[in-house]
Design a protein around this motif. Structure first.
Motif, PDB file in Angstrom:
ATOM      1  N   TRP A  51      50.484 -11.351 -31.884  1.00  0.00           N
ATOM      2  CA  TRP A  51      51.112 -10.205 -32.552  1.00  0.00           C
ATOM      3  C   TRP A  51      52.407  -9.764 -31.871  1.00  0.00           C
ATOM      4  N   GLN A  52      52.344  -9.581 -30.550  1.00  0.00           N
ATOM      5  CA  GLN A  52      53.490  -9.036 -29.827  1.00  0.00           C
ATOM      6  C   GLN A  52      54.706  -9.965 -29.911  1.00  0.00           C
ATOM      7  N   SER A  53      54.484 -11.275 -29.647  1.00  0.00           N
ATOM      8  CA  SER A  53      55.629 -12.198 -29.663  1.00  0.00           C
ATOM      9  C   SER A  53      56.186 -12.346 -31.083  1.00  0.00           C
ATOM     10  N   LEU A  54      55.288 -12.348 -32.075  1.00  0.00           N
ATOM     11  CA  LEU A  54      55.760 -12.458 -33.461  1.00  0.00           C
ATOM     12  C   LEU A  54      56.562 -11.221 -33.862  1.00  0.00           C
ATOM     13  N   MET A  55      56.065 -10.047 -33.446  1.00  0.00           N
ATOM     14  CA  MET A  55      56.766  -8.803 -33.775  1.00  0.00           C
ATOM     15  C   MET A  55      58.138  -8.749 -33.099  1.00  0.00           C
ATOM     16  N   ASP A  56      58.183  -9.182 -31.851  1.00  0.00           N
ATOM     17  CA  ASP A  56      59.475  -9.197 -31.137  1.00  0.00           C
ATOM     18  C   ASP A  56      60.468 -10.099 -31.874  1.00  0.00           C
ATOM     19  N   SER A  57      59.972 -11.272 -32.274  1.00  0.00           N
ATOM     20  CA  SER A  57      60.842 -12.230 -32.967  1.00  0.00           C
ATOM     21  C   SER A  57      61.240 -11.691 -34.351  1.00  0.00           C
ATOM     22  N   ALA A  58      60.273 -11.064 -35.024  1.00  0.00           N
ATOM     23  CA  ALA A  58      60.575 -10.503 -36.345  1.00  0.00           C
ATOM     24  C   ALA A  58      61.668  -9.444 -36.217  1.00  0.00           C
ATOM     25  N   TRP A  59      61.594  -8.652 -35.150  1.00  0.00           N
ATOM     26  CA  TRP A  59      62.599  -7.600 -34.947  1.00  0.00           C
ATOM     27  C   TRP A  59      63.983  -8.222 -34.737  1.00  0.00           C
ATOM     28  N   VAL A  60      64.021  -9.339 -33.962  1.00  0.00           N
ATOM     29  CA  VAL A  60      65.312 -10.019 -33.731  1.00  0.00           C
ATOM     30  C   VAL A  60      65.874 -10.495 -35.083  1.00  0.00           C
ATOM     31  N   THR A  61      65.032 -11.158 -35.872  1.00  0.00           N
ATOM     32  CA  THR A  61      65.481 -11.676 -37.175  1.00  0.00           C
ATOM     33  C   THR A  61      65.909 -10.536 -38.103  1.00  0.00           C
ATOM     34  N   LEU A  62      65.102  -9.473 -38.125  1.00  0.00           N
ATOM     35  CA  LEU A  62      65.404  -8.341 -39.008  1.00  0.00           C
ATOM     36  C   LEU A  62      66.718  -7.670 -38.595  1.00  0.00           C
TER      37      LEU A  62
END
Lengths: 262, 245
Positions: A51-62
């Protein structure tokens, strides 16, 4: 909420439930390898575990998607206003805008990366995503600015309106539905551009969702790949929904497209 | 005399000659209708008066400074994104009228056309006749002394058209306006006008200038009077003689 609106939400949700159910059942029943197609339950497990790594990456993409969208909006509307003032400028520059649009992003990604420096992969991704998102805003707004009623133009002539009055009070409101349609296309393209550019940049300094997909793919963590893909879809749907809401709010009082169906 | 068309011609870049050697005058307080077949340059004449296009030959001369103009188009030509109030206010905003004066003038213009209750409505919420009233109110808000009207009621049903004809006639009398009114309708022109200019087929020029005495005394009964029929026949005869019918 009208019956039509309820159906607009419940029908796609029912389709999703049915597809996920059939998918879960088929993967187990047909004994499909999880390296080819993991069941939805495994994808949920992978999403929770990472969850944490995916959320961090999603934030970068967003973050890059939003920045690229805003940049494309400013550049697209700005250039459209310049084009609307002069056919000569439009004729001189529009072919280059088209050239930029039809050039595959993966083909120019290495060049952009070299120009901004390999250590600035995020900046390169931003530039590439902006290039992808820019064209529909430019094309739609240019068309919209030229679509104002001819008789209204004559009325503005009659009262000796300035260029700025004409732009702000006639051309820009007339272009608004076109601009909003362009923004809806550009919102999706900004996300696609960001992800493709992340793939094309392929550098460890860029840590968006595309990088997570590459990383998980290399490790054969297929459920995590699907989890990242689901997050990308969710971001795409959220962007589209937000821009549709904005469109409805801005046009609901006056535009035919917002008139409720009889 | 307010204005004169002095041997005016208009040829468009595509080669179409809309007007040729057109000469007429308009006096202050006139209600002049221009009647003629499609494509005879009636609308072009209005656009020349409004300085929206330039003559190819001849000149449009004013007796003094050109007056404040109001223009009502064939379509209501309203801004769909603006309320009725916003549409009527447009000429005042474009000419830099201060907010208080503009507010008062908008209210007055809306009262004149009977649309006070619809100030906050949007054009799509109005009927065709109401949209035309908004267009008229917008033209009146600028306090014009010359009102140019280009087939304003052509797209309306007969009953609405007759009602708006009456309202326009009252406004003309009350506001001391000069009106130049383009129409295809012989009946409408005879009912409204103090003078009728009959145009030839393209390239248009004036083939008859027919006086319509006592324009202020007309009422709906005039439409069924022998005099009305007689005048309609006179205009029709002029059109026939010029080859327009």
């Amino acid at each position: 909420m009208t019956q039509e609106r309820i159906l607009a939400y419940t029908l796609p949700a029912l389709v999703a439930v049915a597809v996920i159910g059939v998918w879960e059942w088929a993967v187990v029943a047909l004994d499909v390898s999880p390296f080819v197609l993991p069941p939805p339950s495994a994808i949920v497990d992978a999403a929770v575990a990472n969850w944490q790594s995916l959320m961090d990456s999603a934030w970068v993409t967003l973050r890059i998607t939003i920045a690229a969208f805003i940049l494309a909006l400013i550049l697209g509307v700005g250039m459209a206003i310049i084009f609307a003032q002069s056919r000569t400028i439009e004729r001189a520059l529009f072919p280059y805008a088209v050239t930029l649009q039809v050039t595959p992003i993966v083909a120019i990604a290495p060049l952009i990366l070299i120009w901004v420096g390999l250590d600035n992969a995020e900046r390169a991704v931003l530039i590439l995503a902006t290039i992808v998102a820019f064209f529909p805003i430019l094309a739609n707004t240019t068309l919209g600015l030229r679509s104002a009623d001819r008789q209204l133009h004559e009325l503005f002539d009659l009262y000796r309106a300035t260029r700025l009055q004409r732009l702000m009070r006639l051309q820009f409101p007339a272009a608004l539905p076109y601009l909003l349609a362009g923004m809806k296309i550009a919102g999706g393209l900004a996300l696609i551009g960001t992800v493709v550019a992340e793939f094309a940049a392929g550098s460890g300094t860029s840590t968006g969702l595309a990088w997570r997909i590459i990383e998980a793919g290399n490790r054969l963590e297929i459920a995590k790949v699907f989890a990242a893909l689901a997050l990308l879809s969710a971001i795409g749907i959220a962007i589209y929904a937000l821009l549709s809401l904005l469109e409805r709010q801005l046009l609901k009082r006056w535009h035919e497209s917002a008139r409720p169906k009889e | 005399m307010l204005l004169s068309f002095d041997h005016v011609a208009k040829r468009f870049p595509n080669g179409v000659e809309a007007l040729r050697d057109t000469t007429f005058t308009v006096n202050e307080g006139d209600f002049v209708s221009i009647v003629g077949p499609s494509g005879c340059g009636k609308s072009t004449a209005l656009r020349l008066i409004a300085d929206l296009t330039k003559p190819s030959a001849g000149a449009i001369k004013w007796s003094g400074k050109p007056p404040t103009l109001g223009f009502v188009f064939q379509d209501a030509a309203l801004m769909p994104w603006a309320t009725v109030e916003g549409n009527v206010r447009l000429p005042l905003d474009l000419t830099g009228t201060d907010t208080a004066t503009a507010g008062a003038r908008v209210a007055e213009a809306l009262a004149l056309v009977g649309l006070e209750a619809f100030a906050k409505s949007y054009p799509r919420e109005l009927s065709g006749g109401m949209k035309m009233r908004v267009s008229l109110a917008r033209a009146l808000a600028a306090k014009p002394s010359l009102l140019l009207m280009d087939e304003p009621f052509a797209a309306l049903d007969e009953l609405t058209r007759e009602r708006l004809n009456d309202e326009l006639r009252e406004l003309w009398a009350k506001k001391n306006l000069t009106v130049i009114f383009v129409t295809h309708s012989i009946y409408e022109s005879v009912y409204l006008s103090s003078r009728i200019l009959v145009m030839s087929p393209r390239p248009g020029h004036v083939i008859a200038d027919i006086a319509m005495p006592d324009p202020t005394t007309r009422d709906p009964d005039f439409r069924i009077s022998p005099l009305y029929g007689e005048r309609c026949r006179a205009v029709r005869a002029a059109l026939q003689k010029g080859g327009a019918l």
